[in-house]
Write an enzyme that holds these catalytic residues in place. Sequence first.
Site, PDB file in Angstrom:
ATOM      1  N   SER A  96       0.837  -1.199   0.000  1.00  0.00           N
ATOM      2  CA  SER A  96       0.000   0.000   0.000  1.00  0.00           C
ATOM      3  C   SER A  96       0.877   1.256   0.000  1.00  0.00           C
ATOM      4  O   SER A  96       1.701   1.439  -0.892  1.00  0.00           O
ATOM      5  CB  SER A  96      -0.958  -0.036   1.197  1.00  0.00           C
ATOM      6  OG  SER A  96      -1.975   0.926   1.055  1.00  0.00           O
ATOM      7  N   ASP A 152      -9.867  -4.838  -4.838  1.00  0.00           N
ATOM      8  CA  ASP A 152      -9.367  -3.851  -3.878  1.00  0.00           C
ATOM      9  C   ASP A 152     -10.317  -2.658  -3.803  1.00  0.00           C
ATOM     10  O   ASP A 152     -10.555  -1.977  -4.810  1.00  0.00           O
ATOM     11  CB  ASP A 152      -7.965  -3.397  -4.301  1.00  0.00           C
ATOM     12  CG  ASP A 152      -7.214  -2.669  -3.204  1.00  0.00           C
ATOM     13  OD1 ASP A 152      -7.859  -1.937  -2.432  1.00  0.00           O
ATOM     14  OD2 ASP A 152      -5.992  -2.832  -3.124  1.00  0.00           O
ATOM     15  N   HIS A 184      -7.968  -5.295  -0.307  1.00  0.00           N
ATOM     16  CA  HIS A 184      -6.739  -4.556  -0.007  1.00  0.00           C
ATOM     17  C   HIS A 184      -5.922  -5.302   1.048  1.00  0.00           C
ATOM     18  O   HIS A 184      -5.755  -4.846   2.182  1.00  0.00           O
ATOM     19  CB  HIS A 184      -7.078  -3.141   0.467  1.00  0.00           C
ATOM     20  CG  HIS A 184      -5.911  -2.200   0.453  1.00  0.00           C
ATOM     21  ND1 HIS A 184      -5.224  -1.877  -0.689  1.00  0.00           N
ATOM     22  CD2 HIS A 184      -5.305  -1.517   1.456  1.00  0.00           C
ATOM     23  CE1 HIS A 184      -4.249  -1.023  -0.403  1.00  0.00           C
ATOM     24  NE2 HIS A 184      -4.276  -0.795   0.902  1.00  0.00           N
TER      25      HIS A 184
END
Length: 205
Positions: A96, A152, A184
């Site tokens: 991320s 996601d 995610h």
Amino acid sequence: MSGWNGELSKKDLEMVYGQQFSFPHIRVIYPTSPQRPYTPAQGVLQNVWFDRQAVDISASEDVSTIEPMAEELSKLVEKEVSLGIDIKRIVVGGFSMGSSMALQMGYCFRPDVGGIVALSSFLNYGTNVYKVLESRPEAEYPPLFMCHGESDEVVPSAWGENTFAQLQQRGVKGEFHTFPGLNHNLCQREVELLKEWLVNLLPDV
């Protein structure tokens, strides 16, 4: 990931993988980002690598927080080099926001490292990274391993695909994997592919 730290990242990775993420010849380091007011969280203090106006690929980049962090991470790289590690055997990666920072490192601030890993991440449309790559058309850049969950809900996979395509167009070589149904987070197959890629890139010598 915003609000996360190195120890939690290690536990999350190994929980998904089902065993220790370790190698006989590679040392894995899990740094923790410093706390700073984070604009998308209404200015609340969080462990984040940099600030941004919004989690949106169309938002502008906050270079004023990216550049100082790149300097700090570069010190970590130099520490490993001082211990005798060949710079080409150092891979910078993350998940991320951590991998957004890794992309900044590999293709803007430290193109001398051996590889870049970016999981569930993106670069903004107007990122300075693309401008730097365009200014060095003949340069060689570290190979990229990039993955994204197709479901996601935080960082849409289309953002990751766009980032990979933009980097490719500017001379970056690598591979991009997507995983159906993955939100995610990580999945076991993703970690398996990452480990295979690392072993191929950094063979035992």
